[in-house]
Design a protein around this motif. Sequence first.
Motif, mmCIF file in Angstrom:
data_model
loop_
_atom_site.group_PDB
_atom_site.id
_atom_site.type_symbol
_atom_site.label_atom_id
_atom_site.label_comp_id
_atom_site.label_asym_id
_atom_site.label_seq_id
_atom_site.Cartn_x
_atom_site.Cartn_y
_atom_site.Cartn_z
ATOM 1 N N ALA A 17 1.033 -1.235 0.302
ATOM 2 C CA ALA A 17 0.163 0.055 -0.450
ATOM 3 C C ALA A 17 0.819 1.233 -0.260
ATOM 4 N N THR A 18 0.219 2.501 -0.927
ATOM 5 C CA THR A 18 0.879 3.778 -0.182
ATOM 6 C C THR A 18 -0.141 4.833 -0.766
ATOM 7 N N VAL A 19 0.243 5.842 0.252
ATOM 8 C CA VAL A 19 -0.876 6.893 0.318
ATOM 9 C C VAL A 19 0.112 7.451 -0.831
ATOM 10 N N GLU A 20 -1.108 8.376 -1.456
ATOM 11 C CA GLU A 20 -0.631 9.524 -2.260
ATOM 12 C C GLU A 20 -0.378 10.727 -2.346
ATOM 13 N N LEU A 21 0.677 11.611 -2.471
ATOM 14 C CA LEU A 21 0.872 12.925 -1.954
ATOM 15 C C LEU A 21 1.500 13.724 -3.644
ATOM 16 N N THR A 22 0.319 14.753 -3.513
ATOM 17 C CA THR A 22 0.474 15.044 -4.875
ATOM 18 C C THR A 22 1.896 16.074 -4.699
ATOM 19 N N PRO A 23 2.355 16.113 -6.787
ATOM 20 C CA PRO A 23 3.488 16.591 -5.958
ATOM 21 C C PRO A 23 3.481 18.289 -7.208
ATOM 22 N N ASN A 24 1.818 18.178 -7.708
ATOM 23 C CA ASN A 24 1.390 19.543 -7.551
ATOM 24 C C ASN A 24 1.094 20.216 -6.609
ATOM 25 N N MET A 25 2.349 21.300 -6.141
ATOM 26 C CA MET A 25 2.055 21.931 -4.754
ATOM 27 C C MET A 25 1.481 23.775 -5.119
ATOM 28 N N ALA A 26 2.631 23.745 -6.523
ATOM 29 C CA ALA A 26 3.001 24.824 -6.913
ATOM 30 C C ALA A 26 1.688 25.559 -7.377
ATOM 31 N N GLY A 27 0.904 24.616 -7.989
ATOM 32 C CA GLY A 27 -0.331 25.101 -8.674
ATOM 33 C C GLY A 27 -1.549 25.752 -7.959
ATOM 34 N N PRO A 28 -1.601 25.183 -6.671
ATOM 35 C CA PRO A 28 -2.607 25.780 -5.574
ATOM 36 C C PRO A 28 -2.033 27.024 -5.280
ATOM 37 N N ALA A 29 -0.348 27.434 -4.847
ATOM 38 C CA ALA A 29 0.899 27.996 -4.695
ATOM 39 C C ALA A 29 0.194 29.095 -5.575
ATOM 40 N N PHE A 30 0.296 29.316 -6.802
ATOM 41 C CA PHE A 30 0.162 30.246 -7.859
ATOM 42 C C PHE A 30 -0.842 30.806 -7.477
ATOM 43 N N ASP A 31 -1.932 30.407 -8.150
ATOM 44 C CA ASP A 31 -3.243 30.635 -8.113
ATOM 45 C C ASP A 31 -3.821 31.751 -6.976
ATOM 46 N N VAL A 32 -3.387 31.312 -5.540
ATOM 47 C CA VAL A 32 -3.149 31.699 -4.905
ATOM 48 C C VAL A 32 -2.590 33.111 -4.845
ATOM 49 N N LEU A 33 -1.248 32.779 -4.655
ATOM 50 C CA LEU A 33 0.046 34.147 -4.979
ATOM 51 C C LEU A 33 -0.629 34.831 -6.183
ATOM 52 N N GLU A 34 -0.785 34.438 -7.307
ATOM 53 C CA GLU A 34 -1.294 35.517 -8.260
ATOM 54 C C GLU A 34 -2.676 36.027 -7.678
ATOM 55 N N ALA A 35 -3.677 35.817 -7.130
ATOM 56 C CA ALA A 35 -4.271 36.463 -6.615
ATOM 57 C C ALA A 35 -4.411 37.355 -5.752
ATOM 58 N N TYR A 36 -3.000 37.425 -4.384
ATOM 59 C CA TYR A 36 -3.168 37.869 -3.404
ATOM 60 C C TYR A 36 -2.188 39.115 -3.812
ATOM 61 N N LEU A 37 -1.555 39.158 -4.877
ATOM 62 C CA LEU A 37 -0.610 39.990 -5.878
ATOM 63 C C LEU A 37 -1.055 41.309 -6.473
ATOM 64 N N SER A 38 -2.491 40.771 -7.120
ATOM 65 C CA SER A 38 -3.187 41.568 -7.971
ATOM 66 C C SER A 38 -4.527 41.983 -7.483
ATOM 67 N N ASP A 39 -4.989 41.740 -6.539
ATOM 68 C CA ASP A 39 -6.362 42.645 -5.518
ATOM 69 C C ASP A 39 -5.465 42.445 -4.214
ATOM 70 N N GLY A 40 -4.434 41.421 -3.627
ATOM 71 C CA GLY A 40 -4.392 41.501 -2.313
ATOM 72 C C GLY A 40 -5.421 40.736 -1.341
ATOM 73 N N THR A 41 -6.167 39.385 -2.526
ATOM 74 C CA THR A 41 -6.953 38.554 -1.783
ATOM 75 C C THR A 41 -5.767 37.527 -0.226
ATOM 76 N N VAL A 42 -6.680 37.655 1.047
ATOM 77 C CA VAL A 42 -5.500 36.745 1.189
ATOM 78 C C VAL A 42 -6.370 35.587 1.329
ATOM 79 N N PRO A 43 -4.985 34.394 1.576
ATOM 80 C CA PRO A 43 -5.308 32.745 0.963
ATOM 81 C C PRO A 43 -5.552 32.169 2.824
ATOM 82 N N PRO A 44 -6.254 31.268 2.722
ATOM 83 C CA PRO A 44 -6.138 30.171 4.206
ATOM 84 C C PRO A 44 -4.650 29.910 4.282
ATOM 85 N N LYS A 45 -4.606 30.024 5.665
ATOM 86 C CA LYS A 45 -2.917 30.107 6.361
ATOM 87 C C LYS A 45 -2.598 27.987 5.842
ATOM 88 N N TRP A 46 -3.256 27.153 5.146
ATOM 89 C CA TRP A 46 -2.762 25.877 4.873
ATOM 90 C C TRP A 46 -3.824 26.053 4.220
#
Length: 320
Positions: free
Chosen positions: A265-294
């Motif tokens: 058995a194995t438990v999956e960890l997605t290697p795509n951490m950057a996708g969600p990170a860039f999504d919130v970063l783009e929103a934060y840089l464009s209009d100041g939207t603050v993402p949840p801490k986690w």
Amino acid sequence: MMLKSALAGATVLASVVLSTSVASAVTVGFSQIGSESGWRAAETTVTKQEAEKRGIDLKFADAQQKQENQIKALRSFIAQGVDAILLAPVVETGWDSVLEEAKDAEIPVILLDRTVAASDDLYLTAVTSDLVHEGRVAGEWLVENVGDEDCSIVELQGTTGSSPAIARKKGFEEAIAGHENFEIIRSQTGDFTRTKGKEVMESFLKAENGGANICALYAHNDDMALGAIQAIKEAGLKPGEDILVVSIDAVPDIFQALAAGEANATVELTPNMAGPAFDVLEAYLSDGTVPPKWIQTESKLYTQADDPKAVYEEKKNLGY
Ligand code: AHR
């Protein structure tokens, strides 16, 4: 004449637009731990691809497993005035000062795949799985599948002091707690690498009657499990049968082991951490939207029953 000046005007406009878009390209510094595992190599590949797709200028720094190199990289990103920093922290502690420096420079920091033991106002958000839950899922699989028989477990821990090593141990221990027939008889770090996983498993096998005393291996990642599988085979035992193997990551190679009956058995960890990170970063840089801490990524359990050959085919070209 009129056509000529219209064309000249268009050229000027085009170059203004071009220089504006070049000038406004977001620059992100990424301090990566290194390349200890197939999973981490995939995270690096996916992060570079995501940045390219979005026109982000990514400055990549490989820390070769050393926190001091990560701190140096962060200071260099701050000096360069990047728009944001991605940090995959090798260990949990020792980040306060450099995170303060980033905060003073008003550069948002996003944690990728691991957490830090520092105040959460020092970073914008953390994109990670529930690391304790992953360990719990692995432990629950073992408890359900072994039943009432006595089961002596050997554990290969991740990098000492890293959040996944601490949390995955905790979650697994929670899952087996209260089940008197389960006991972790040996536990040592294998540094998240295949080589060290094999080496440490060899010493476990030697110390435990050639492996006859061992019922199961719990490895904090697949790479260590794959190294250990090799050691078990070389000791003349059948991994997946004589010694059950449960681990975390879901890298393509573990699906080959699952298909061959050598892992369970194995438990999956997605290697795509950057996708969600860039999504919130783009929103934060464009209009100041603050993402949840986690921002929590999923943790899915795979076993031999999940058509491992097909999953291997799906995953094999994804950058692992
Ligand atoms: O932080 C995630 C862990 O780091 C992965 O499970 C492991 O493979 C890695 O290197």
